[in-house]
Motif scaffolding. Structure first.
Motif, PDB file in Angstrom:
ATOM      1  N   PRO C  38       0.826  -1.212   0.000  1.00  0.00           N
ATOM      2  CA  PRO C  38       0.000   0.000   0.000  1.00  0.00           C
ATOM      3  C   PRO C  38       0.858   1.260   0.000  1.00  0.00           C
ATOM      4  CG  PRO C  38      -0.106  -1.090   2.131  1.00  0.00           C
ATOM      5  CD  PRO C  38       0.623  -2.012   1.216  1.00  0.00           C
ATOM      6  N   ARG C  39       0.334   2.304  -0.552  1.00  0.00           N
ATOM      7  CA  ARG C  39       1.109   3.534  -0.698  1.00  0.00           C
ATOM      8  C   ARG C  39       0.163   4.710  -0.934  1.00  0.00           C
ATOM      9  NH1 ARG C  39       1.969   1.275  -6.100  1.00  0.00           N
ATOM     10  NH2 ARG C  39       2.380  -0.642  -4.996  1.00  0.00           N
ATOM     11  N   PHE C  40       0.660   5.906  -0.695  1.00  0.00           N
ATOM     12  CA  PHE C  40      -0.073   7.115  -1.063  1.00  0.00           C
ATOM     13  C   PHE C  40       0.785   8.087  -1.863  1.00  0.00           C
ATOM     14  CE2 PHE C  40      -2.655   5.698   2.552  1.00  0.00           C
ATOM     15  CZ  PHE C  40      -3.895   5.652   1.924  1.00  0.00           C
ATOM     16  N   CYS C  41       2.001   8.334  -1.400  1.00  0.00           N
ATOM     17  CA  CYS C  41       2.779   9.384  -2.079  1.00  0.00           C
ATOM     18  C   CYS C  41       3.518   8.877  -3.308  1.00  0.00           C
ATOM     19  CB  CYS C  41       3.746  10.065  -1.112  1.00  0.00           C
ATOM     20  SG  CYS C  41       5.080   9.028  -0.483  1.00  0.00           S
ATOM     21  N   GLN C 158      -1.197  15.587   2.355  1.00  0.00           N
ATOM     22  CA  GLN C 158       0.188  16.061   2.243  1.00  0.00           C
ATOM     23  C   GLN C 158       1.134  15.075   1.546  1.00  0.00           C
ATOM     24  OE1 GLN C 158      -1.618  16.684   5.077  1.00  0.00           O
ATOM     25  NE2 GLN C 158      -1.119  18.703   5.836  1.00  0.00           N
ATOM     26  N   CYS C 159       0.644  14.379   0.555  1.00  0.00           N
ATOM     27  CA  CYS C 159       1.497  13.405  -0.127  1.00  0.00           C
ATOM     28  C   CYS C 159       2.452  14.081  -1.107  1.00  0.00           C
ATOM     29  CB  CYS C 159       0.644  12.391  -0.877  1.00  0.00           C
ATOM     30  SG  CYS C 159      -0.237  13.111  -2.275  1.00  0.00           S
ATOM     31  N   ALA C 160       2.186  15.341  -1.412  1.00  0.00           N
ATOM     32  CA  ALA C 160       3.066  16.127  -2.300  1.00  0.00           C
ATOM     33  C   ALA C 160       3.058  15.638  -3.752  1.00  0.00           C
ATOM     34  CB  ALA C 160       4.503  16.180  -1.769  1.00  0.00           C
ATOM     35  N   ARG C 161       2.080  14.815  -4.097  1.00  0.00           N
ATOM     36  CA  ARG C 161       2.044  14.397  -5.500  1.00  0.00           C
ATOM     37  C   ARG C 161       1.798  15.596  -6.416  1.00  0.00           C
ATOM     38  NH1 ARG C 161      -1.360   9.131  -6.900  1.00  0.00           N
ATOM     39  NH2 ARG C 161       0.187   7.562  -6.463  1.00  0.00           N
ATOM     40  N   ASP C 176       2.840  25.246  -4.216  1.00  0.00           N
ATOM     41  CA  ASP C 176       3.872  24.751  -3.304  1.00  0.00           C
ATOM     42  C   ASP C 176       3.203  24.546  -1.955  1.00  0.00           C
ATOM     43  OD1 ASP C 176       6.277  23.949  -2.254  1.00  0.00           O
ATOM     44  OD2 ASP C 176       7.277  25.897  -2.424  1.00  0.00           O
ATOM     45  N   PHE C 177       3.849  23.755  -1.120  1.00  0.00           N
ATOM     46  CA  PHE C 177       3.372  23.657   0.238  1.00  0.00           C
ATOM     47  C   PHE C 177       3.674  24.955   0.957  1.00  0.00           C
ATOM     48  CE2 PHE C 177       3.732  18.776   0.667  1.00  0.00           C
ATOM     49  CZ  PHE C 177       2.388  18.638   0.382  1.00  0.00           C
TER      50      PHE C 177
END
Ligand SMILES: Cc1cc2nc3c(=O)[nH]c(=O)nc-3n(C[C@H](O)[C@H](O)[C@H](O)COP(=O)(O)O)c2cc1C
Ligand code: SF4
Ligand code: FES
Lengths: 433, 201, 897
Positions: C38-41, C158-161, C176-177
């Motif tokens: 499993p993963r998100f970013c 907040q995965c930054a994709r 940008d964050f």
């Protein structure tokens, strides 16, 4: 309980009111260590530091000589000095940059020469306004004296040092986050591997990152030899170290002590040092910055040495020691430390970002009498999700070790003072309020 | 028209020049904007973006990571009271509460006259003189409520001006423009060193 | 992304021995071996950021087994990895619980509900009850990041994709964050929205419902969606898409990850323009591109009236029969399917007997050059050592091709020699920039090939050279001696110069660099398919000349054109002179797209009889004798061909409104009316006829196209490409295709993983096929520059006045506005500053326009975008200055302030 006869290595000059001036610096042996180093080969300087067994003073305690030897050979490489000093209750670098910036600049120049690096950066936390000015002054002075810049003291070695101000973020003390900040980016720790910037560091080039105090030891080591340094202390912990003592003691302050030769008890209670706990007894001490698991009265006789503290399940870390007396509410202490981590988490890793905020809010409820019985185990289980096993050194689910530092205070407080947590719950209020 | 005043423009250019890559100057340049405007203004961020060769979104994104860079105006005096562990043990929270009362604002807010912004800070690395208070990042070492009130009164009167410049001015000691080392010399030096070490081995 | 190398390593995964490519992340190697972590970013097309911590696995190392992010850590020889231990499960469950702590419980109203990996993971392994009793983080409800993308900050994990996509893939870090810790939010700078042509991709790759697209918000629920895989025909890149519909209306397009073409990305025009398909036509004039043409029409008493299909066909056939074949011509066809193009070419060339058929609109290149140059694939261009860009701005014309080419340059694997004059999409990544003045392409080519005289000539320009002599040396060094590793992207750097300049340059480069290959950057949808099918003068189906057309193709024909045909510009002139009296205009908006407005106006006024074949209104429709409605974009099946010659299938998702007929069908009826019965009973018959009759398409039968070998499309001629099976796709890489019961490896799409040469797979050897021969021609000369005038450059914009943008409610307001960009030096010379109005005058006409200083525009030149709005006007203003009979356009500029 007397202080050893060990020489003052890095605070010798600090006793003078004008310790920050070039005049005082030169009058007290300033640049002599550098000159001696420049007369040696870079390899010989490195060997001397190796002999000294100088452990890094920034927290991790990695031998400086070993770190230097890992620097990948490349056309461009950098030396970066970590003066972010934001670990709560740590205030030794503060003293070094304000009271003896010339010594720091001399140390940096020696290290740069040993590493054959021509560009160094001194990263200071932005809140050190005076320190930033003092270090810049010292650099300006050194340039004028020929101790910095092109062809230093006619040795054929050149170095430029840039002072880089931070802008308020604890995480920039983590060396890879520091490099990101130095590159003008958000202070996000870099994902590992590589574990050291010696291979890939600033701008992708090989980089050595060392702490301010680590650097400040170098002039003395050069002048007196690595062996003299190694003769002080014991085991791996050689030389002297700055201990920043704060909290419930009569004389908080920074004390330079020979390593291992003194215990926590000495530091806290001896009259020349901490002077004792005014309002009662020691309840707990934080032995090396808030990332470290706590000690309790039975550990007061542990010597102030890196391995000695590690054997007891904690760390000497940045050398800051906080004393909490028996009037201290442990829930409140753990809450405030956790709040710090929550505010300072960079936010990359889910467990650290979300975990710290969650833990803080539960602790806040507990402290304010709105806790539930299950909260205590919830706290421990959330901690376990951040640092599986809750052992020391911690296992990690995160990019950097800020994450697994969060559980230290909570786990320390609950495992020893669970009843105090329960009292908050059953009484519906803080018993110390 | 350029955003920075003439002398600051020169300093901005110098800041860019001391780093191998322009973006490294981002934080120092943001401090410079704060020195000019008292906070990190939008115009300032646009200028920093231009100087660093990145987008304004990146400047704001980066700057907003750091507590000392304020994208909203703050008071002439930014008063920080530490409540972290050592200061907590010495009554930091109580001092902060006192400060809130005597300034008439909550932590995070600015007084109506625009003179003071109060902040609850994390450890400021001065834990032996606790609770630690900074004004515009200068340690003022007022640990008691009375001393705090005295300081506020003094600042209101315009006191301590030489010690505490208004918010934004961080460093007043300048890097001497002549300091840098010529990169060509360094290249030569490195070549010589390499030759020397190769001869030796 | 650490490029996996071909070197293999072996490691243990949950006790099994697995091989991986050296450098490949554990997560990817495990996935190929059927173990889903499993993963998100993690996103397979972006560098790992390793920050969500969902993909933790146990990896043994010197300090015992530790938890490591499998998306970041590369599989190493002898490594032992455990993905299913209690420790791993606890860590992953912990991450999930942390992610949910502050996540709002608004799944029922969230667009992502039903296809959300966070929701799915939670349903599968998540904590049953929340232990989080605190108040959740709150943000003001959705904020607009751009005209098309909205952000719900509460849902962000907040995965930054998205931020990584904007920076790393699009090269436009406009988001940008901001903030730190749990206060982090995605943000834009005030007044500077995320107006990237690629913003829609962030919506697609957002693993939760934080980013939503305005056109899709609340439009449908995933479980109501029906989908088909297709190819985008918005431009000639040919991106693979999943077209989704609900209740007969298209609701959403998603990029499908195809290794050879689009890597899962789409541009926003391709992604969002579908909303123009079903535009309400009440009250819109026939000339309006938003008006759908739904019924056949015939002009009676000078008015177009709806008629039956049989009447329309009869009338059209009557017109085609009414004049000599030489007086018939056809313009357009680039938006046809291959089948439609083949049918039209057959009808026009073989039954009507005219060679005056041209799918290009005077804005392309000679077909024999496009077809004759050795062609590069997109992957070859993206991996080239040196890429010469002799084309328009690719981000504007072929957006996803730009993304693919940018990636290599950004990774410093490809050196781009950019000849673009004016701002270029490659400005931040190119190795060298040698701006080209109009007309200078042949001289530039000679200079690049080593002629010092040519270099000197370019540097001797009265306004100075556009580059340093040392840059030319570097360019020559990068190009090398025989062109090995060199790919030339060749298109139209400007529509305000004769195409012959670029053609001559391309021919010279080919001659001197026999190993170099060429990627034709001619943008329109299926232009390359149309050319392959013979829709150009002198060309017959199968990339052969008319004279060498295959005998079996000619067997379909009853006539053979006796005179060589006219190009579009020549046809327009012939219409004006009365020589061409019947013109079939196939889906072309000639009054916007042909770079000679006055000529088009004259041709339309000349009252040559027009047969308009189209799905949208235009000035041609308004002036036509007969109007034949056809389906467009996602309303039809068949095949299409991209600029590298890749034939792929179109998926029909919806039916055209009204009574439109597919082109092959109406052509069959027309042929019948003209006395010829074409053997086309269904669409597949046409596809198979192409496979049988067009040499370049030999063997490309419907059964091959339907096989898994062709799921990513196949380059023709067959046998030149290594093909393989698609791997099962990770729904996290292409969210939107997964649902709660589809967690883990989905079955939908993915990229090629095994390598199987097609020919052997098919048990065939590759067909012998001779490409078209390149023309021999005498280079044309460039007129000497006039020091009082500026030489005009005009280039396409993505959002222009073309039908796709104009007809799309989501995009039409984004159409660019015209400004004249000139070098500050030239602006100074007339005493004007940016923002001033100037009058421009060419030999053809004049216009008033605002100027802007642009350092990228070479001195002595002026750039005005093609086919963009000017103020409220939706006419292609620059046409006033253009004259297709001039080789270059010189304009004089005069300040009005
Ligand atoms: C969260 C975090 C904060 C840190 N803060 C500091 C700091 O403020 N100053 C410092 O010198 N090292 C700090 N460190 C340690 C540095 O990463 C690094 O180990 C050190 O600067 C190396 O210098 P040394 O070898 O001389 O000790 C921190 C580490 C972590 C993980
Ligand atoms: S552990 Fe915390 S501070 Fe460290 S990188 Fe992860 S989120 Fe940032
Ligand atoms: S950390 Fe690996 S997928 Fe996010």
């Amino acid at each position: 309980m007397s202080v050893t006869e060990a020489p003052k290595i890095i605070t010798a000059r600090a006793s003078f009111d004008d310790s920050h001036t070039m005049e005082r610096f030169l009058a007290t042996g300033g640049n002599d260590g550098l000159k001696k180093a420049l007369a040696m080969t870079p390899a010989a300087v490195q060997a001397e530091v190796d002999t000294a067994s100088l452990l890094g003073r920034g927290g991790a305690g990695f031998p400086a000589g070993r770190k230097w030897s890992m620097l990948r050979k490349a056309d461009v490489s950098y030396l970066v000095i970590n003066g972010d000093e934001s670990e709560p209750a740590t205030f030794k670098d503060h003293l070094l940059v304000e009271r003896d910036a010339h010594q720091l600049v001399e140390g940096v120049t020696i290290a740069a020469y040993a590493l054959q690096v021509n560009q160094a950066f001194i990263f200071l936390r932005g809140e050190f306004a005076l320190g930033l000015e003092r270090v810049q002054e010292a650099i300006n002075d050194a340039y004028k004296a020929g101790a910095l810049g092109a062809n230093i003291f006619n040795s054929g070695f050149s170095l430029d040092i840039v002072v880089h101000p931070g802008a308020g973020a604890y995480i920039c003390g983590e060396e890879t986050a520091l490099l990101e900040a130095l590159e003008g980016k958000r202070g996000y720790p870099r994902i590992k591997p590589p574990f050291f910037p010696a291979a890939i560091g600033l701008y992708g080039e090989p980089t050595v990152v060392n702490n301010v105090e680590t650097m400040s030891n170098l002039p003395w080591i050069m002048l007196n030899g690595g062996a003299a340094f190694a003769a002080l202390g014991a085991g791996r912990s050689t030389g002297t170290r700055l201990f920043a003592l704060s909290g419930h003691v009569r004389n908080p302050g920074v004390y330079e002590l020979e390593m291992v030769k003194h215990t926590f008890r000495d530091l806290i209670f001896s009259a020349e040092l901490g002077g004792g706990v005014p309002n009662g007894d020691v309840k707990a001490i934080i032995p090396g910055g808030v990332s470290a698991p706590w000690f309790y009265p039975e550990q007061l006789d542990v010597p102030l040495g890196q391995d000695e503290v590690a054997e007891q399940g904690s760390m000497l870390g940045s050398g800051s020691i906080v004393v909490m007396d028996t009037t201290t509410c442990m829930v409140r202490a753990a809450w405030r430390i956790t709040k710090f981590f929550s505010r300072e988490s960079c936010g990359q890793c889910t467990p650290c970002r979300e975990g710290s905020g969650w833990l803080e809010r539960v602790l806040w409820r507990l402290e304010n009498g709105q806790g539930r019985i299950e909260d205590v185990d919830l706290l421990l289980d959330l901690c376990d999700n951040i640092a599986p096993g809750l052992s020391w050194p911690p296992q990690q689910t995160t990019i950097c070790v800020l994450g697994p530092s969060i559980p230290s205070s909570i786990h320390s407080a609950i495992s020893r003072f669970r009843d105090e947590f329960l009292a908050h719950i059953t009484q519906g209020a803080c018993p110390y309020a | 028209m350029s955003y920075f005043t003439e002398s600051r423009q020169a300093r901005a250019e110098q800041l860019i020049a001391v780093y191998p890559e322009a973006r490294s100057a981002l934080i120092p340049l943001c401090h410079l904007v704060q020195e000019q405007d008292g906070y990190l203004s939008e115009d300032g961020m646009v200028e920093v973006a231009k100087l660093c060769g990145i987008t304004p979104a990146e400047v704001r994104g980066t700057a907003s990571f750091y507590d000392m860079l304020h994208t909203e105006p703050v008071g002439k005096y930014l008063v920080g009271v530490c409540t972290n562990i050592a200061c907590l043990l010495a009554g930091g929270l109580e001092l902060l509460e006192h400060a809130e009362g005597s300034l008439g604002i909550r932590a995070g807010a600015t007084t109506q006259d625009g003179l003071f912004t109060l902040e609850e800070t994390e450890c400021l690395a001065d834990c032996d003189i606790a609770p630690c208070v900074q004004v515009n990042h200068r340690y003022v070492r007022t640990t008691t409520p009375e001393a705090f009130d005295g300081l506020v009164a003094e600042l209101r009167e315009g006191g301590r001006a030489s010690e505490i410049p208004s918010h934004g001015t961080l460093v007043r000691t300048r890097r001497d423009l002549a300091l840098a080392v010529n990169p060509d010399d360094i290249a030569k030096e490195r070549a010589e060193h390499r030759a020397a070490t190769e001869n030796a081995s | 992304m650490p490029e996996p190398t071909s070197e293999a390593v072996t490691f243990t995964l949950d006790g099994r021995e697995i091989t991986a490519n050296k450098g490949e992340a554990i997560i990817a190697a495990a996935e190929r071996a059927g173990t889903y972590i499993p993963r998100f970013c993690y996103h397979p097309r972006m560098a790992a950021s390793g920050n969500c911590r969902m993909c933790l696995v146990e990896v043994d190392g010197p300090r015992g087994s530790t938890l490591m992010p499998s998306c970041f850590v590369a599989a190493g020889e002898g490594m032992s990895v455990v993905t299913n231990s209690e420790k791993v499960k606890k860590a992953q469950d912990g991450v999930l619980e942390f992610l949910l702590a502050n996540h709002p419980l608004d799944c029922p109203v969230c667009d992502k509900g039903g296809e959300c990996p966070l929701q799915d993971q939670t349903l599968l392994h998540g904590p049953g009850e929340t232990r989080f009793v605190e108040e959740k983080r709150h943000f003001e409800k959705p904020i607009a990041l751009s005209e098309l993308v909205l952000l719900d900050r509460e849902r962000c994990i907040q995965c930054a994709r998205c931020t990584r996509f904007a920076d790393e893939i699009a090269g436009e870090p406009l988001i940008d964050f901001a903030g730190r810790g749990d206060r982090v939010e995605v943000s834009t700078f005030p007044g500077e929205p995320f107006s990237s042509y690629f913003a829609g991709n962030t919506v697609q790759i957002c693993p939760v419902g934080a980013l939503t697209a305005t056109p899709y918000r609340f439009a449908a629920r995933p479980w109501d969606l029906d989908q088909v895989e297709s190819t985008c025909t918005g431009c000639a890149t040919g991106c693979r898409v999943a077209v989704q519909s609900s209740q007969g209306r298209i609701t959403r397009l998603l990029g499908v990850d195809v290794d050879t073409v689009n890597h899962g990305w789409l541009c926003d025009k391709g992604r969002f323009a579908f909303d123009g398909l079903s535009i309400d036509e009440e009250g819109l004039s026939l000339a309006d591109p938003r008006r759908r043409i739904t019924e056949p029409m015939v002009r009676k008493n000078n008015e177009l009236v709806t008629v039956s299909w049989s009447e329309a066909i009869k009338t059209a056939a009557g017109l085609l029969r009414s004049v000599d074949a030489h007086a018939v011509g056809a313009i357009g066809g680039a938006n046809l399917t291959n089948e439609g193009a083949f049918a039209w070419a057959t009808l026009l060339k073989g039954i009507v007997g005219t060679d005056s058929v041209d799918a290009q609109l005077g804005d392309g290149l000679d077909a024999s050059i496009i077809l004759g140059l050795p062609r590069a694939t997109i992957n070859e261009a993206a991996d080239a050592c040196t890429l010469i860009v002799l084309a328009g701005d690719l981000r504007e014309e072929l957006p996803v091709l730009f993304l693919r080419l940018r990636a290599g340059a950004a990774a410093k694997q490809t050196s781009i020699i950019d000849l673009t004059n004016g701002s270029s999409c490659f400005d931040k990544v190119s190795a060298l920039r040698l701006p080209l003045r109009p007309g200078d392409a042949p001289t530039m080519a000679a200079a690049l090939l080593g002629s010092d005289d040519a270099t000197a000539a370019l540097l001797r320009h009265p306004e100075g050279g556009t580059f340093d002599a040392t840059d030319m040396d570097r360019a020559r060094h990068l190009i090398g001696s025989d062109g090995t590793g060199v790919v030339v992207v060749v298109g139209r750097p400007s529509l305000a110069e004769d195409a012959a300049f670029v053609e001559d340059a391309a021919l010279a480069l080919h001659q001197a660099l026999p190993k170099a290959t060429f990627l034709p950057a001619i943008r329109r949808g299926n232009l390359h398919g149309a050319l392959d099918m013979g829709m150009a003068p002198g060309i017959a189906a199968g990339r052969v000349t008319l004279t060498s057309a295959s005998p079996s193709l000619k067997a379909l024909w009853t006539k053979i054109p006796s005179t060589s045909g006219r190009s579009t510009l020549e046809q327009l002139r012939a219409m004006d002179h009365g020589e061409q009296r019947v013109t079939v205009v196939i889906g072309a908006d000639i009054s916007h797209d042909v770079p000679d407005g006055a000529l088009v106006d004259r041709a339309l006024q000349a009252k040559s009889s027009l047969i308009a074949v189209t799905g949208n209104g235009s000035s041609v429709v308004a002036a036509a004798q007969v109007v034949l409605p056809t389906p467009i974009s996602h309303e039809r099946g068949g095949t299409t061909t991209n600029l590298e010659g890749r034939v792929s299938r179109l998926g029909q998702k919806v039916v055209a409104p009204g009574d439109a007929w597919e082109d092959w069908m109406l052509v069959t009826e027309l042929a019948h009316e003209l006395g010829v019965d074409l053997p086309f009973g269904c669409l597949d018959d046409v596809t198979n006829a192409i496979a049988a009759l067009a040499p370049s398409h030999s063997g490309l039968t419907t059964s091959l196209l339907a096989s898994s070998l062709a799921s990513d499309g196949i380059i023709v001629p067959l046998g030149t490409e290594i093909l393989g099976q698609r791997k099962a796709a990770d729904p996290m890489a292409i969210p939107g295709l997964a649902s709660a019961d589809q967690i883990g490896l989905g079955s939908f799409t993915g990229s090629i993983s095994s390598e199987t040469p097609l020919a052997s797979e098919q048990g065939k050897t590759s067909v012998s096929f001779a490409a078209i021969e390149l023309p021999q021609r005498n280079p044309i000369a460039v007129p000497a520059p006039d020091s009082y005038a500026l030489r005009l450059i005009s280039r396409h914009k993505l959002y222009d006045l073309g039908t796709a943008t104009s007809a799309s409610p989501a995009l039409s307001s984004l159409a660019a506005s015209a400004v004249a960009k000139v070098n500050a030096y030239d602006l100074d010379r007339i005493g004007a500053t940016s923002g001033n109005q100037v009058r421009l005058r060419s030999t053809k006409g004049a216009m008033v326009i605002a100027v802007e200083a642009d350092g990228g525009v070479a001195r002595g030149t002026i750039a005005i975008d093609f086919n963009v709005r000017q103020g409220d006007e939706t006419t292609n203003a620059v046409l006033a200055l253009l004259d297709s009979s001039e080789r270059v356009i010189d304009v004089r500029m005069e300040s009005l302030s």
